[in-house]
Design an enzyme around this catalytic site. Sequence first.
Site, mmCIF file in Angstrom:
data_model
loop_
_atom_site.group_PDB
_atom_site.id
_atom_site.type_symbol
_atom_site.label_atom_id
_atom_site.label_comp_id
_atom_site.label_asym_id
_atom_site.label_seq_id
_atom_site.Cartn_x
_atom_site.Cartn_y
_atom_site.Cartn_z
ATOM 1 N N CYS A 156 0.813 -1.212 0.000
ATOM 2 C CA CYS A 156 0.000 0.000 0.000
ATOM 3 C C CYS A 156 0.847 1.262 0.000
ATOM 4 C CB CYS A 156 -0.939 0.012 1.202
ATOM 5 S SG CYS A 156 -0.105 -0.007 2.797
ATOM 6 N N ASN A 157 2.113 1.167 0.417
ATOM 7 C CA ASN A 157 2.912 2.394 0.434
ATOM 8 C C ASN A 157 4.307 2.239 -0.160
ATOM 9 O OD1 ASN A 157 4.287 1.076 2.536
ATOM 10 N ND2 ASN A 157 3.058 2.086 4.097
ATOM 11 N N GLN B 88 4.783 -9.388 3.512
ATOM 12 C CA GLN B 88 4.713 -8.879 2.141
ATOM 13 C C GLN B 88 5.974 -9.239 1.355
ATOM 14 O OE1 GLN B 88 4.053 -4.880 3.459
ATOM 15 N NE2 GLN B 88 1.838 -4.990 3.169
ATOM 16 N N GLY C 180 -7.111 -6.324 4.847
ATOM 17 C CA GLY C 180 -8.406 -6.421 5.498
ATOM 18 C C GLY C 180 -8.354 -7.326 6.718
#
Length: 437
Positions: free
Chosen positions: A50-51, A120, A195
Site C-alpha cells: 500500500c505504500n 509482504q 483487510g
Amino acid sequence: MNLLSIGASYRTADVAVLERLSIPEAEVPEILQKLVAQPYVSEAVVVSTCNRVEVYAAVSGFHGGLGDICNVLSQHSGIPANELAGHLYVHYGEAAVQHSFRVSSGLDSMVVGEAQILGQLRDAYHSATESDSAGRLLHELMQQTLRVGKRAHAETGIDKAGQSVVTAALEVAAEHLGGPLAGRPALVIGAGAMGSLSVATLTRTGVGPLRITNRSADRADRLAEAYGAVAVPFEQLVDQLSEVDIVVSATASTSPVLTRPLLATALTARTGGTPLVVLDLAVPRDVAPDAADLPGLAVVDIDRLAASRRAAPAAAETAAVEQIVTGEVDNFLSWMRGAEIAPTVAALRTRAEETVSAEMRKLLSRRPEFTEEQRADVSRTLHRVVQQILHQPTVRVRQLAAEPGGDQYAALLRELFDLDVPMATHADAVPEIGGRA
C-alpha cells in the site's frame, strides 16, 4: 552480476503516483517476466504494497539495468520515464543490500517497526520463485532479508511502538471521534491481507459490533467467523456506512469503491451527528478523491499517515536494529565476494584436470607396455600432485575474495589463466523457499 534496487514509497511519491505504479497481485508474474526479458536484468523480485513499489534485480550493468527497470515501470504505470525518475530511489551493490535489510526490519516503514512488511516480502519472494525470476543472487538476498527482519524483531523492541499502519490509522480515527474506539460500530471493506490485519487490530481495540464486507462473500464469511464478526452483503454497503462510525477500506479494486454519490447517500442517512471516519488503506485508493470534502466525512489515507509518521520507537531501539543491519550487510557482502570467486576456482580446477588427462593420453600413447595397474598409479600421482599444488592457492584466494575489495581476485585469475567462466543464470542454484529465513 550485481544487485540493483529501484522503487518508490511514501517517502518519494504521493498516493496518486503510487496508485499508478501499484502492481496487482495477478499482474506480478507478467511484470517479472518482462523484467527478466530485459537485456541487463537476469533476476527480479517485485514488492508492491500500500505504500511502496520496489524492484530488486540482479543486473549485468548499473546504467543498463536502471534503464531496463525504469522502462518496465514506466510502461506499466503510464508515467513517462523522465517524470517517473523524480519519484524513484535507486540503490546499487552494498546500498541495495542495506536497503533490503532495513525494509525487512521495519526501519523504512511509514510506522517504524511494523512487522507486516515481512509477510509482504515473503509473498514477493514466493511470486518470484513461482515465476522462476529469482536466481542464486536474489534467492540468497531474499532469504537473508527475511532472516534479518525476524532477527530485528526478536532481539530488539523495534515493534513495540509501531505495530502496523492500521494501528497508526486508528490513532488518527480516535482523534476525529474524540475518544477511545472501544464499543464503536465499525466496518471493514475487503477480506485480503490488509483487510484481515485490520479485522485483527480492530478486534483487539474492542470496537463493536464489527462488520465485514467483500465482493467475494465466502472470504468475508470465513474472516468474520474467525474473529466473531458479522459478514454483510456487499450490496448493502450504503446501509452499512450509515450505521457505523469507523470504516477501514482495503480492497484490491483498481477503481474507487467509495464514490462521492455513494458516500453522500450514506451520510444523508446518518443520525446523531457523529462523523464517519474512513481509513483508506488501499493503493489504488478506495475513496474517490472528489469525496473528501463531503460534510460529516473524515478520510485518512496513506498520504495523511505519511505526514503524521506516528509511533516512532525509541532511538535506542532504532540504533540496535541499525547495528544488526550493518553487521548482516557485511556478512552478505562477504558471501557475494565468495560466490563471485567460486565459478572461477572451479574453472581453474577443471582446466588443471583437463591438462592432466591430456598429458596422460600422450604418455600412454608413447608407453603402450604400461599395465592397467601402472597406468592407474601414474594417473593418481599426476592428479594428486596437481591437487596439492592448487589446494593452498585456491583456499587462500577464497579467503582474500571474501575481504573488502576481494572482487578483483576473480578477474585476475581469469586473466592469468585465460579462463572462460560462464555467467550464472537465474536457473542456477535454486533453493527451497524459506531456506535460512
